[in-house]
Enzyme design. Structure first.
Site, short mmCIF file in Angstrom:
data_model
loop_
_atom_site.label_atom_id
_atom_site.label_comp_id
_atom_site.label_asym_id
_atom_site.label_seq_id
_atom_site.Cartn_x
_atom_site.Cartn_y
_atom_site.Cartn_z
N ASP A 66 38.22 28.46 8.49
CA ASP A 66 39.43 28.30 7.64
C ASP A 66 40.05 26.99 7.59
OD1 ASP A 66 41.61 29.70 5.76
OD2 ASP A 66 42.79 29.31 7.39
N THR A 99 41.88 26.12 0.12
CA THR A 99 42.38 25.03 0.74
C THR A 99 41.18 23.74 1.01
OG1 THR A 99 42.02 26.20 2.95
CG2 THR A 99 44.30 25.87 1.92
N THR A 100 39.95 24.79 1.40
CA THR A 100 38.98 23.57 1.71
C THR A 100 38.47 22.96 0.39
OG1 THR A 100 38.12 25.43 3.42
CG2 THR A 100 36.66 23.45 2.68
N ASP A 396 44.71 36.41 3.39
CA ASP A 396 44.27 35.68 2.53
C ASP A 396 43.58 36.69 1.16
OD1 ASP A 396 44.47 33.39 3.44
OD2 ASP A 396 42.50 32.82 3.94
P1 ADP Z 1 38.53 27.66 0.26
O1 ADP Z 1 39.20 27.41 1.56
O2 ADP Z 1 38.57 26.41 -0.71
O3 ADP Z 1 38.85 28.92 -0.43
P2 ADP Z 1 35.94 28.97 1.33
O4 ADP Z 1 35.13 28.62 2.41
O5 ADP Z 1 36.67 30.24 1.15
O6 ADP Z 1 37.06 27.55 0.74
O7 ADP Z 1 34.89 28.88 0.05
C1 ADP Z 1 35.35 28.90 -1.38
C2 ADP Z 1 34.41 28.66 -2.15
O8 ADP Z 1 33.16 29.70 -1.82
C3 ADP Z 1 34.53 28.81 -3.70
O9 ADP Z 1 34.05 27.90 -4.53
C4 ADP Z 1 33.86 30.38 -3.98
O10 ADP Z 1 33.41 30.49 -5.28
C5 ADP Z 1 32.52 30.26 -3.23
N1 ADP Z 1 32.06 31.56 -3.04
C6 ADP Z 1 32.74 32.43 -2.35
N2 ADP Z 1 31.91 33.39 -2.24
C7 ADP Z 1 30.65 33.23 -2.78
C8 ADP Z 1 29.32 33.75 -3.02
N3 ADP Z 1 29.02 34.90 -2.73
N4 ADP Z 1 28.43 33.09 -3.84
C9 ADP Z 1 28.80 31.70 -4.09
N5 ADP Z 1 29.62 31.36 -3.90
C10 ADP Z 1 30.88 31.77 -3.11
#
Ligand code: ADP
Ligand code: MG
Length: 560
Positions: A66, A99-100, A396
């Site tokens: 996270d 956040t990321t 979340d």
């Molecule tokens: P953040 O802290 O920004 O939410 P995450 O590690 O949760 O970071 O990653 C979010 C990113 O991963 C977003 O761009 C989201 O669209 C993408 N994402 C989540 N699930 C999938 C999936 N199954 N396939 C492709 N991209 C995904």
């Protein structure tokens, strides 16, 4: 990655070694710090993002994927990096996700800016271009969002699961998403979700799959004795009157015992009688105010528990402070520290209070009755570390499901939205005169870091992936993103990879603002300890134009 205190990726640009940086040096140092943070969290992006192990100076270990938790725990020394940490904290507290993405975008905007400076662009040209690009991006995000039917639980589960994919295995994520959607539904009235009606209750022990939703406020009874010899403790009380006791419930032995030497059967007998009288008085004090449920923050003497049980009072001991406060909020009771404080005004009410066993957990479940429907998510996991991470994940899920219910608009994930924005920005750039055009294009390039990073974490060649994705978008497939599971482009609506509009809006706006704030700085001065002394660390310049990161406990002033 391991970041023991002061030994993180930032030590190379640590401000502690610098007294004053001006112009290009200041900017370079800030850009390097921002980029270092982007590198540190960027690889956690998406479902295939890697976990980070954080090792505290005291040896505590946190394993997480996270972005916000990572930055929260990193020992960040550079004042500019603190601004970027603020981006993550802000994103996390305002929308709970993205956040990321926000940090990665900030870092990319800084990187792109560094190249523009090398080409001879003035910082103002860059910040102006970024500002224009940011505004256009907001506009296009709004136009691209689609409505989600607020009654469509399956879609809401998709949104909740997208926020946390990769943080756990898919089955567990489906469980978390389902729990979150049910909780949000229960707490929703007329399109608004009242999150004060949702309690997350992490309980170490058991398996993650044992996590469950309980109607009512659930309080962990694990550390309370529930058995008393020869007496049945009441299991359920309807129309309960609840007393919350903040101290140990014991007979005050100080006067009775310490001055008495138990040297004869008579004294012993007298002592017993004293105790019995005291217990009887305590029971009477509770009964006088009608209390039939007594929750105590500390322990309750065994004989007293027995007497209370005989009087049909349900007792719970060793209840955590936060749970005491939840109970106070739910029942309207006040925490009292002595029997004298018990009164009809300090006890609370509940529709029912019940001891219940769920899997391996003993719970006290309090239902309030009336319109107030309270739900508790009981989160399980083998160890404290595990339940803590489960709690972050479910939090979340609840957050984004709330956003989806309240705002009702979502966007495709998997980089699809960023690719769409990049395309739109490049179109707009053509109409922007002068060198500012280059900054608008740079903004578009920075956005593409999202699909690029997702491809990298998925083990797909990022260049090939981008080429293919761009071609699909050129053909008008706006919702095509990278399906990281399959490693190829796919409609994100079909794949169920959807994110609330609000999350994207915040991520892009936050990144633009932080990058611009950093790029405008051309002078970093180390304030001496005495100077900052009166107003607290960093306080002296907190209201300066460009001093967005002035607070936060760093003995530095950022000025222009
Ligand atoms: P953040 O802290 O920004 O939410 P995450 O590690 O949760 O970071 O990653 C979010 C990113 O991963 C977003 O761009 C989201 O669209 C993408 N994402 C989540 N699930 C999938 C999936 N199954 N396939 C492709 N991209 C995904
Ligand atoms: Mg996320």
């Amino acid at each position: 990655m391991t970041t023991p205190a002061g030994n993180g990726p930032l030590s190379a640009v640590s401000a502690a070694t610098v007294e004053r940086l001006e112009g290009t040096d200041a900017r370079e140092s800030n850009v390097a710090a921002g980029k270092a943070l982007g590198d540190a969290v960027g690889t956690t992006l998406g479902p295939k993002g890697l976990d980070k192990m954080l090792v505290g100076s005291s040896g505590t270990v946190v394993v997480t994927n996270d972005g916000a938790s990572i930055l929260d725990r990193m020992d960040v020394e550079h004042p500019a990096a603190e601004l970027v940490v603020d981006v993550a904290a802000n994103q996390s507290s305002s929308v709970g996700d993205g956040t990321t993405t926000a940090v990665l975008l900030t870092a990319e905007l800084l990187s792109e800016a560094a190249e523009l400076f090398e080409m001879g662009l003035h910082p103002f040209t860059v910040t102006r271009g970024y500002r224009r690009a940011g505004e256009t991006a907001m506009d296009r995000l709004d136009a691209a969002a689609v409505e989600v039917d607020p009654g469509d639980d399956a879609r809401l589960r998709d949104v909740a699961a997208t926020a946390v994919t990769g943080k756990w295995d898919d089955d567990a994520n489906a469980t978390f998403a389902d729990l979150a959607v049910r909780a949000v539904r229960a707490a929703e009235a007329d399109g608004t979700v009242d999150l004060s009606r949702v309690t997350l209750r992490p309980v170490a022990g058991g398996s993650v799959d044992d996590s469950a939703l309980v109607s009512g406020l659930a309080v962990d009874m694990e550390s309370s004795s529930t058995s008393i010899e020869n007496v049945d403790v009441p299991k359920r009380i309807d129309g309960a009157t609840v007393a919350l006791f903040d101290r140990q419930l014991t007979v005050d032995e100080a006067d009775a015992v310490s001055n008495v030497s138990v040297d004869s059967p008579e004294t012993l007998q007298a002592l017993r009688e004293y105790e019995n009288d005291a217990y009887a008085a305590t029971v009477a004090a509770f009964r006088d105010v009608g209390a039939d449920v007594v929750v105590c923050q500390k322990s309750i003497d065994d004989p007293l528990r027995r007497e209370l049980a005989r009087a049909d009072v349900l007792t719970v001991e060793r209840t955590r402070q936060d749970e005491m406060h939840d109970l106070a909020a739910a029942t309207g009771a006040e925490l009292v520290a002595s029997l004298d404080e018990l009164s009809p005004a300090t006890v609370g009410r509940a529709e029912s209070v019940e001891r219940r066993r769920l899997g391996a957990t003993d719970l006290l479940v309090v239902t309030e009755g009336g319109d107030a429907e309270h739900v508790s998510l009981l989160l399980r996991g083998g160890t404290r570390h595990v339940v803590d991470e489960v709690e972050r994940i479910v939090e979340d899920c609840v957050h984004v499901a709330t956003l989806a219910v309240e705002n009702g608009r979502v966007l495709p994930g998997g980089g699809a939205t960023e690719l769409h924005l990049a395309r739109e920005l490049r179109d707009v750039a053509d109409g922007v005169g002068g060198r500012e055009q280059l900054a608008v294009r740079a903004f578009a390039d920075a956005l593409e870091a999202v699909p690029r990073t997702l491809a990298t974490t998925a083990g797909v060649d990022p260049v090939d992936a981008l080429v293919e994705l761009r071609a699909r978008h050129h053909d008008g497939d706006r919702d095509v993103g990278l399906d990281v599971g399959a490693g190829r482009p796919r409609s994100m609506a079909e794949a169920g990879v959807l994110e609330p509009l609000v999350v994207k809006q915040h991520a892009v706006a936050n990144a633009e603002e932080a990058a611009n704030a950093l790029l405008r700085i051309d002078d970093v001065i180390a304030a001496t300890g005495e100077e900052g002394g009166d107003e607290g660390p960093g306080g002296g310049h907190a209201d300066h134009d460009h001093g967005g990161g002035g607070g936060g406990g760093y003995p530095w002033a950022i000025g222009h």
